[in-house]
Scaffold this active site. Structure first.
Site, PDB file in Angstrom:
ATOM      1  CB  SER A 182      -5.610  62.621   7.892  1.00 21.56           C
ATOM      2  OG  SER A 182      -6.326  61.538   8.300  1.00 21.56           O
ATOM      3  CG  HIS A 210      -5.287  66.612   6.082  1.00 14.95           C
ATOM      4  ND1 HIS A 210      -4.207  66.050   5.392  1.00 14.95           N
ATOM      5  CD2 HIS A 210      -4.690  66.104   7.774  1.00 14.95           C
ATOM      6  CE1 HIS A 210      -3.474  65.947   5.855  1.00 14.95           C
ATOM      7  NE2 HIS A 210      -4.044  65.279   7.489  1.00 14.95           N
ATOM      8  CE  LYS A 241      -0.806  67.497   7.734  1.00 15.85           C
ATOM      9  NZ  LYS A 241      -1.073  67.380   9.330  1.00 15.85           N
TER      10      LYS A 241
END
Length: 408
Positions: A182, A210, A241
């Site tokens: 990240s 991610h 996300k």
């Protein structure tokens, strides 16, 4: 000793505020998007994890509102008891099909997902082997599990093997790594990790917070990117996300998921994801399935910005993902740069120790599939303007020393 003494001694935030450099808790006056209104003025947003740009997608918003109308604002209990909706079941089934695993368990947050998975699956007779730059939630999960934790140097396969060699044969082994790290935006070395997993009889878990929605076939994540879907035992991901909501999940075999459902304390004793969030994540997943080109657009705009920053001689780190770190080194220099950028209309994230090593502070920038080249050029020009005038680290060491002297 008074328990609160440590609170009284903590003055880092106070110092930053007094120096006019405090970079946290800026508030938005608008929804999350590529451009936002933040504290009353327009800001280009390159500090968000809204990778696919779905927080403002009409289908995602409509699904969330319809769920609110039908189910109300919350579930008033845990999934284990009264808090399971048909929506939760549908989301888990759709995710399992999309990822290509037998089953999925959802959790109330991404942080809680790691706590719930690792603390249940690893115990006192087990060893967790963990990349040093893994997310904080993984470290907390290791502590909660009571398993022994061994750390290997970041993305260092020789050190990973050295740690694996040190483990007794009668121990259960779980290798845990971020799929995409990240802070630095690098991919893990999954093919090499899989080879070591097989050699030493370990199980492998990827935190793909991610990577999901970013890499792989149609955004299926890091394992898909490397063609190693069947070799990763547990895939963890988040909804906050790419899927524009709140919550997290694990994808695995049905047998392991059943074990987690009945033995994971963070799962059993936490309220379930609210209906509107479940519906938003499910709608976002359906948009991703309909529009598999979104991850491609995301990587293309990230590459465009990476090249734009290089052309302007901005000191970026090499990265693979829609995360581009800019080296600032000193914590106060980082705060200063972030303030200048914010004032000029660009929002970024300051990353200082302990999220990165001391002396390796960065500005973390991250990108969205719906960003335009025109916006990227504007942001890159502003970053160039700020960095041309940014004092060096020695200046901030002097300022810090002067400030400390005044306080005494």
């Amino acid at each position: 000793m008074d328990l609160f003494e440590k609170c009284a001694k903590y003055d880092t935030a106070k110092k930053a505020r007094e120096m006019g450099l405090y970079p946290y808790f800026h508030y938005l006056n608008s929804g999350q998007d590529i451009e936002v209104n933040m504290e009353g003025h327009r800001v280009i947003m390159i500090g968000s994890n809204n990778y696919l740009g779905l927080t403002s997608h009409p289908e995602v918003k409509e699904a969330s509102m319809k769920a609110l109308e039908k189910y109300g604002t919350g579930c008033s209990g845990s999934r284990f008891l009264n808090g399971t909706l048909d929506l939760h079941m549908e989301l888990e089934n759709e995710l399992a099909k999309f990822i290509g695993k037998e089953d999925v368990v959802t959790f109330s947050t991404g942080f809680m997902s790691n706590l719930g998975i690792i603390s249940a699956i690893a115990g006192r007779n087990d060893v967790i082997v963990c990349d040093k730059e893994n997310h904080a939630s993984i470290y907390d999960a290791c502590r909660l599990s009571y398993a022994k934790m061994l750390r290997f140097e970041h993305n260092d396969m020789q050190d990973l093997e050295r740690q694996l060699q040190s483990i007794d044969k009668d121990k259960g082994i779980l290798i845990v790594t971020d799929g995409v790290f990240s802070m630095g935006g690098e991919l893990c070395k999954l093919p090499e990790i899989v080879a070591l997993k097989k050699k030493y009889g370990a199980r492998l878990m990827i935190d793909d917070a991610h990577g999901f929605g970013v890499f792989g076939e149609g955004g299926r994540g890091t394992a898909s990117h490397f063609g190693l879907d069947d070799e990763v035992d547990i895939i963890m991901g988040t909804f906050s996300k790419s899927l524009a909501s709140l919550g997290g999940f694990m994808a695995c075999t049905h047998e392991v998921c059943e074990y987690i459902r009945h033995n994971s304390r963070p799962f059993i004793f936490a309220a379930s994801i609210p209906p509107s969030n479940v519906a938003a994540a499910l709608a976002a997943l359906k948009v991703l399935e309909k529009e598999p080109e979104r991850p491609t657009k995301l990587l293309e705009i990230s590459d465009y910005m990476r090249e734009a920053l290089r052309k302007r001689n901005i000191p970026i780190r090499q990265s693979d993902a829609p995360i581009i770190p800019i080296n600032t080194y000193d914590d106060w220099r980082t705060f200063y740069a972030c303030k200048e950028l914010f004032d000029k209309g660009v929002y970024v994230n300051p990353c200082i120790s302990p999220s990165v090593p001391v002396g390796e502070a960065i500005i973390r920038t991250s990108y969205t599939a719906t960003h335009t080249k025109a916006l990227m050029d504007e942001a890159a020009d502003i970053i160039q303007e700020v960095f041309k005038e940014l004092p060096d680290c020695e200046y901030f060491e002097k300022i810090r020393a002067e400030y400390e002297a005044k306080q005494k």
